[in-house]
Design a protein around this motif. Structure first.
Motif, PDB file in Angstrom:
ATOM      1  N   PHE A 110      30.566  51.505  44.646  1.00  0.00           N
ATOM      2  CA  PHE A 110      31.711  51.798  44.156  1.00  0.00           C
ATOM      3  C   PHE A 110      33.004  51.236  44.704  1.00  0.00           C
ATOM      4  O   PHE A 110      33.982  50.768  44.232  1.00  0.00           O
ATOM      5  CB  PHE A 110      31.929  53.542  44.318  1.00  0.00           C
ATOM      6  CG  PHE A 110      33.196  54.146  43.807  1.00  0.00           C
ATOM      7  CD1 PHE A 110      33.217  54.471  42.459  1.00  0.00           C
ATOM      8  CD2 PHE A 110      34.278  54.554  44.817  1.00  0.00           C
ATOM      9  CE1 PHE A 110      34.576  55.082  42.021  1.00  0.00           C
ATOM     10  CE2 PHE A 110      35.420  55.126  44.212  1.00  0.00           C
ATOM     11  CZ  PHE A 110      35.609  55.281  42.960  1.00  0.00           C
ATOM     12  N   GLY A 111      32.756  51.345  46.045  1.00  0.00           N
ATOM     13  CA  GLY A 111      33.818  50.611  47.046  1.00  0.00           C
ATOM     14  C   GLY A 111      34.089  49.251  46.932  1.00  0.00           C
ATOM     15  O   GLY A 111      35.110  48.533  46.608  1.00  0.00           O
ATOM     16  N   THR A 112      32.904  48.558  46.635  1.00  0.00           N
ATOM     17  CA  THR A 112      33.157  47.348  46.324  1.00  0.00           C
ATOM     18  C   THR A 112      33.760  46.756  45.194  1.00  0.00           C
ATOM     19  O   THR A 112      34.493  45.767  44.941  1.00  0.00           O
ATOM     20  CB  THR A 112      31.605  46.609  46.285  1.00  0.00           C
ATOM     21  OG1 THR A 112      30.986  46.844  47.551  1.00  0.00           O
ATOM     22  CG2 THR A 112      31.439  45.069  45.873  1.00  0.00           C
ATOM     23  N   HIS A 113      33.376  47.592  44.137  1.00  0.00           N
ATOM     24  CA  HIS A 113      33.982  47.423  42.671  1.00  0.00           C
ATOM     25  C   HIS A 113      35.598  47.532  42.648  1.00  0.00           C
ATOM     26  O   HIS A 113      36.271  46.846  42.429  1.00  0.00           O
ATOM     27  CB  HIS A 113      33.361  48.301  41.708  1.00  0.00           C
ATOM     28  CG  HIS A 113      33.447  48.073  40.138  1.00  0.00           C
ATOM     29  ND1 HIS A 113      32.583  47.204  39.420  1.00  0.00           N
ATOM     30  CD2 HIS A 113      34.585  48.033  39.432  1.00  0.00           C
ATOM     31  CE1 HIS A 113      32.960  47.324  38.175  1.00  0.00           C
ATOM     32  NE2 HIS A 113      34.371  47.605  38.164  1.00  0.00           N
ATOM     33  N   ALA A 114      35.800  48.833  43.427  1.00  0.00           N
ATOM     34  CA  ALA A 114      37.254  49.044  43.648  1.00  0.00           C
ATOM     35  C   ALA A 114      37.966  47.992  44.233  1.00  0.00           C
ATOM     36  O   ALA A 114      39.317  47.569  43.876  1.00  0.00           O
ATOM     37  CB  ALA A 114      37.450  50.433  44.377  1.00  0.00           C
ATOM     38  N   TYR A 115      37.512  47.439  45.351  1.00  0.00           N
ATOM     39  CA  TYR A 115      37.883  46.281  46.173  1.00  0.00           C
ATOM     40  C   TYR A 115      38.232  45.157  45.354  1.00  0.00           C
ATOM     41  O   TYR A 115      39.369  44.482  45.487  1.00  0.00           O
ATOM     42  CB  TYR A 115      37.121  46.062  47.441  1.00  0.00           C
ATOM     43  CG  TYR A 115      37.496  44.806  48.268  1.00  0.00           C
ATOM     44  CD1 TYR A 115      38.676  44.894  48.980  1.00  0.00           C
ATOM     45  CD2 TYR A 115      36.921  43.687  48.077  1.00  0.00           C
ATOM     46  CE1 TYR A 115      39.179  43.959  49.826  1.00  0.00           C
ATOM     47  CE2 TYR A 115      37.204  42.567  48.853  1.00  0.00           C
ATOM     48  CZ  TYR A 115      38.487  42.595  49.753  1.00  0.00           C
ATOM     49  OH  TYR A 115      38.755  41.667  50.414  1.00  0.00           O
ATOM     50  N   LEU A 116      37.140  44.512  44.702  1.00  0.00           N
ATOM     51  CA  LEU A 116      37.207  43.272  44.038  1.00  0.00           C
ATOM     52  C   LEU A 116      38.227  43.607  42.651  1.00  0.00           C
ATOM     53  O   LEU A 116      39.063  42.548  42.521  1.00  0.00           O
ATOM     54  CB  LEU A 116      35.894  43.017  43.188  1.00  0.00           C
ATOM     55  CG  LEU A 116      35.004  42.633  44.268  1.00  0.00           C
ATOM     56  CD1 LEU A 116      33.232  42.615  43.403  1.00  0.00           C
ATOM     57  CD2 LEU A 116      35.087  41.329  44.822  1.00  0.00           C
ATOM     58  N   ALA A 117      38.463  44.750  42.134  1.00  0.00           N
ATOM     59  CA  ALA A 117      39.354  44.970  40.976  1.00  0.00           C
ATOM     60  C   ALA A 117      40.653  44.902  41.694  1.00  0.00           C
ATOM     61  O   ALA A 117      41.639  44.353  40.948  1.00  0.00           O
ATOM     62  CB  ALA A 117      39.011  46.186  40.360  1.00  0.00           C
ATOM     63  N   LEU A 118      40.966  45.588  42.809  1.00  0.00           N
ATOM     64  CA  LEU A 118      42.288  45.672  43.464  1.00  0.00           C
ATOM     65  C   LEU A 118      42.630  44.246  43.852  1.00  0.00           C
ATOM     66  O   LEU A 118      44.098  43.943  43.774  1.00  0.00           O
ATOM     67  CB  LEU A 118      42.259  46.850  44.362  1.00  0.00           C
ATOM     68  CG  LEU A 118      43.752  47.447  44.769  1.00  0.00           C
ATOM     69  CD1 LEU A 118      44.339  48.023  43.586  1.00  0.00           C
ATOM     70  CD2 LEU A 118      43.424  48.289  45.995  1.00  0.00           C
ATOM     71  N   THR A 119      41.897  43.638  44.465  1.00  0.00           N
ATOM     72  CA  THR A 119      42.228  42.195  45.029  1.00  0.00           C
ATOM     73  C   THR A 119      42.614  41.510  43.753  1.00  0.00           C
ATOM     74  O   THR A 119      43.541  40.610  44.130  1.00  0.00           O
ATOM     75  CB  THR A 119      40.817  41.612  45.736  1.00  0.00           C
ATOM     76  OG1 THR A 119      40.443  42.603  46.957  1.00  0.00           O
ATOM     77  CG2 THR A 119      41.373  40.287  46.302  1.00  0.00           C
TER      78      THR A 119
END
Length: 223
Positions: free
Chosen positions: A24-33
């Motif tokens: 979840f954190g990885t996905h959110a980080y990649l999308a936000l970046t």
């Protein structure tokens, strides 16, 4: 039957909670970046085609053409040049999420009432001052709609990251597809994707509210 499904689903979530949180954190980080890069690229690009209208056709044609390329085909091409990992995914998401930001930046600036522009010119403001202090604040609601759309696209496209070892919720969905009776796993990944999208939208709504409050003086004074 439904009770057994929900029991299995709950059991999967409890057993794999740390793994789910990590993805979840990885996905959110990649999308936000990716969306951050979209803003860095798309906002100046939208301003450029607004100021230089002859660029609008070629720039929008290129961006629209990218949208017609299947994401898996684009991923394969990027994989050749950038290899496995997060870089490939971020570039892919930027390519597919750039359109709404560029389009809404142009549309937002173009929608500002000419009365405000004439008043600003009459006060002796330069083109840059008018752009930064008048047009962008007044176009802000339309600009943020573009950012919202880009975030939704980014969250969906980032799921492809599982194919190049970037992690994210795509790993969960892919694992569910490859597992017999993996419906609950797929549902978990899909719901977490939706949760990220709703969270980002709520964040943008709050940012919009705060920025509109900050710029309210401009609207009240009407320049």
């Amino acid at each position: 039957m439904m009770l057994a499904f929900f029991e299995n689903w709950f059991s999967y979530i409890m057993t794999n909670s740390s793994y789910l949180l990590e993805q979840f954190g990885t996905h959110a980080y990649l999308a936000l970046t990716s969306v951050a890069f979209c803003i860095i690229i798309g906002l100046p690009l939208g301003i450029a085609i607004y100021l230089h209208r002859r660029w609008e056709g070629p720039v929008m044609t290129v961006i629209n053409t990218v949208q017609t390329v299947p994401s898996m085909a684009m991923l394969t091409v990027l994989l050749i040049f950038f290899g496995l990992g997060t870089t490939t995914v971020v570039i892919l998401v930027v390519l597919y999420s750039l359109l709404p930001i560029v389009k809404n930046t142009f549309a937002g600036l173009n929608s500002v009432n000419a009365v405000y522009l004439d008043s600003a010119k009459g006060m002796g403001m330069t083109q840059t001052q008018i752009l930064l202090m008048v047009q962008i604040p007044l176009a802000l609601p339309i600009l943020l709609v573009g950012v919202k759309n880009a975030l939704v696209l980014a969250v969906g496209t980032t799921t492809i990251g599982s194919f190049v070892g970037a992690g994210g919720l795509g790993d969960i969905i892919l694992r569910g597809i490859n597992t017999v009776g993996g419906t609950s796993i797929i549902l978990t990944g899909a719901l977490l994707c939706a949760l990220i999208a709703f969270g980002f939208e709520a964040l943008i709504n709050e940012v919009e509210k705060q920025l509109q409050h900050s710029f309210s003086g401009i609207k009240k004074e009407k320049i």
